[in-house]
Write an enzyme that holds these catalytic residues in place. Structure first.
Site, mmCIF file in Angstrom:
data_model
loop_
_atom_site.group_PDB
_atom_site.id
_atom_site.type_symbol
_atom_site.label_atom_id
_atom_site.label_comp_id
_atom_site.label_asym_id
_atom_site.label_seq_id
_atom_site.Cartn_x
_atom_site.Cartn_y
_atom_site.Cartn_z
ATOM 1 C CE LYS A 1 -5.019 1.786 -26.815
ATOM 2 N NZ LYS A 1 -6.418 2.574 -26.158
ATOM 3 N N GLY B 1 -3.660 -5.925 -11.769
ATOM 4 C CA GLY B 1 -3.148 -4.583 -11.468
ATOM 5 C C GLY B 1 -1.923 -4.709 -10.500
ATOM 6 N NE ARG C 1 -6.782 -13.129 -8.497
ATOM 7 C CZ ARG C 1 -7.311 -12.077 -9.068
ATOM 8 N NH1 ARG C 1 -8.798 -11.681 -9.120
ATOM 9 N NH2 ARG C 1 -6.434 -11.110 -9.632
ATOM 10 N N GLY D 1 -2.947 -10.961 -16.497
ATOM 11 C CA GLY D 1 -4.099 -11.950 -16.841
ATOM 12 C C GLY D 1 -3.738 -12.838 -18.240
HETATM 13 C C1 3PG Z 1 -8.408 -8.122 -9.234
HETATM 14 O O1 3PG Z 1 -9.142 -8.804 -9.544
HETATM 15 O O2 3PG Z 1 -7.379 -7.814 -9.798
HETATM 16 C C2 3PG Z 1 -8.174 -7.797 -7.821
HETATM 17 O O3 3PG Z 1 -9.160 -8.588 -7.045
HETATM 18 C C3 3PG Z 1 -8.673 -6.343 -7.492
HETATM 19 O O4 3PG Z 1 -9.831 -6.173 -7.857
HETATM 20 P P1 3PG Z 1 -10.136 -4.457 -8.270
HETATM 21 O O5 3PG Z 1 -9.369 -4.051 -9.573
HETATM 22 O O6 3PG Z 1 -11.856 -4.369 -8.431
HETATM 23 O O7 3PG Z 1 -9.755 -3.627 -7.067
#
Ligand code: 3PG
Ligand code: MG
Length: 399
Positions: A199, A379, A38, A356
């Site tokens: 899932k 996410g 990152r 991930g």
């Molecule tokens: C992540 O690690 O996916 C982002 O930095 C967002 O982090 P968070 O899910 O804690 O908001």
């Protein structure tokens, strides 16, 4: 074509205080950063602004401290890692708003780089509290967001500030948005999606969105078992959400209406347990013994999927086919990843991957570098695949 987002090309940064939102939520062990991906992604934005004479003020969150100041969630050690990557000094201020931050910024010369402490040390960050937005906005002249992976959060530092200052997409954000547009926004057809993972229940919205966008939806991982079960096949001891069978049937029917072909495995690698190097064998789906579990898709399925991939122009990939962390259940994921890598390198395919597990699998297979784009977002990538508008991205659209 007009640019939907303002980028650094449109920004005058020289002599300006530039609030640069980055995602420095990197994995650490004993205070040391263990994966700098990152940081590497945002390095060119940092150095570009610095080279153009802007004062680079880095804003970031770290962990989920929920408004508490904790040493474990301090960004201080990350400042050193950023400095290592960009090979320039990076200052650190103990607070992200108020006098401490303002004083540190007051001392900056053009081109200097400063990291402010974790924005999530304030409860108002996650609430997008106007007082925090105001406190942050006061520290800068312009705002640049380079944190796609945090753009699914409507927080003060990812969304609120963008409305208070002239706002631009940084280079990493720009690259991510361009790749995502290429993959699903306006893809060359035929387009396929690979969706794996454990899932169905966690990926319902994603599957629902994709069947209206792609020509082939290739399903792997534990969630394929739920679909097989819904079609009346025995899945033995496999991971399977039996209560999602009706949902799976609805997805199959909707895909049919949308002329999206859902591709399920035709054979599987099974074993009695998930353990490294356990005795494993291949069976056709429908022939899984009661005490066996499906841990990867089989070789016939790999051939079938590779045939499809040979015919498409665009691929978007989220989720592995099997339990790739445990040998020999990485075989299908690695084989297909390599095929995608070759075709992409040969210019026959555009391939975008994210999430991930997926990134870990592609790295382990040694092919991540051959893909058109590999997202470092978790996410945010999923929400984008679900067809959702990301608040941090929307706030950057040219008004
Ligand atoms: C992540 O690690 O996916 C982002 O930095 C967002 O982090 P968070 O899910 O804690 O908001
Ligand atoms: Mg996270």
């Amino acid at each position: 074509m007009s640019k939907p987002f303002r980028t650094l090309d449109d920004a005058e940064v020289s002599g300006k205080r530039v609030l640069l939102r980055v995602d420095l939520n990197v994995p650490t062990e004993n205070g040391k950063v263990t994966d700098k991906t990152r940081i590497e992604r945002v390095a060119s934005t940092i150095t570009e602004i610095s080279d153009k004479g802007g004062k680079v003020i880095l804003l970031a969150h770290f962990g989920r401290p929920k408004g508490q100041r904790t040493e474990a969630d301090s960004l201080k050690p990350v400042a050193a890692a950023v400095s290592d990557v960009i090979k320039r000094p990076v200052g650190f201020a103990d607070d992200c708003i108020g006098e401490v931050a303002a004083a540190a910024i007051g001392k900056m010369k053009d081109g200097d780089i400063l990291l402010l402490e974790n924005t999530r040390f304030y409860k108002g960050e996650e609430k997008n509290d106007p007082a925090i937005v105001e406190g942050l906005a006061k520290l800068g002249d312009i705002y640049v967001n380079d944190a796609f992976s945090a753009a699914h959060r409507a927080h003060a530092s990812t969304e609120g500030v963008a409305h208070k200052l002239p706002a631009y997409a940084g280079r990493a954000m720009q690259a991510e948005l361009e790749a995502l547009t290429l993959a699903l926004g306006a893809p060359k057809r035929p387009v396929a999606a690979i969706v794996g993972g454990a899932k169905v229940s966690t990926k319902l919205e994603l599957l629902g969105n994709l069947i209206n966008k792609v020509d082939y939806l290739i399903i792997g991982g534990g969630m394929a078992n739920t679909f097989l079960f819904a079609q009346g096949r025995h899945v033995g001891n496999s991971l399977c959400e039996k209560d999602m069978a009706d949902t799976a049937k609805t997805i199959l029917a909707n895909a049919d209406k949308a002329k999206c072909r859902i591709v399920l495995p035709v054979d599987a690698v099974v074993a009695k347990e998930l353990k490294a190097n356990v005795p494993a064998y291949v069976v056709d789906v429908g022939h899984v013994a009661e005490d066996a579990m499906i841990l990867d898709i089989g070789p016939k399925s790999v051939v079938m999927i590779e045939e499809i991939i040979g015919q498409i122009k665009t691929l978007v990939w989220n989720g592995p086919f099997g339990a790739f962390e445990t040998p020999p259940f990485e075989a299908a994921t690695f084989a297909i990843a390599k095929t995608v890598g070759f075709l992409t390198r040969d210019g026959k395919l555009k391939a975008v991957a994210g999430g991930g597990d997926t990134v870990a699998a592609l790295n382990a297979a040694g092919v991540a570098g051959q893909f058109t784009y590999v997202s470092a977002a978790g996410g945010a990538f999923l929400e984008w695949m679900e067809g959702k508008a990301l608040p941090g991205v929307e706030a950057l659209r040219a008004k």
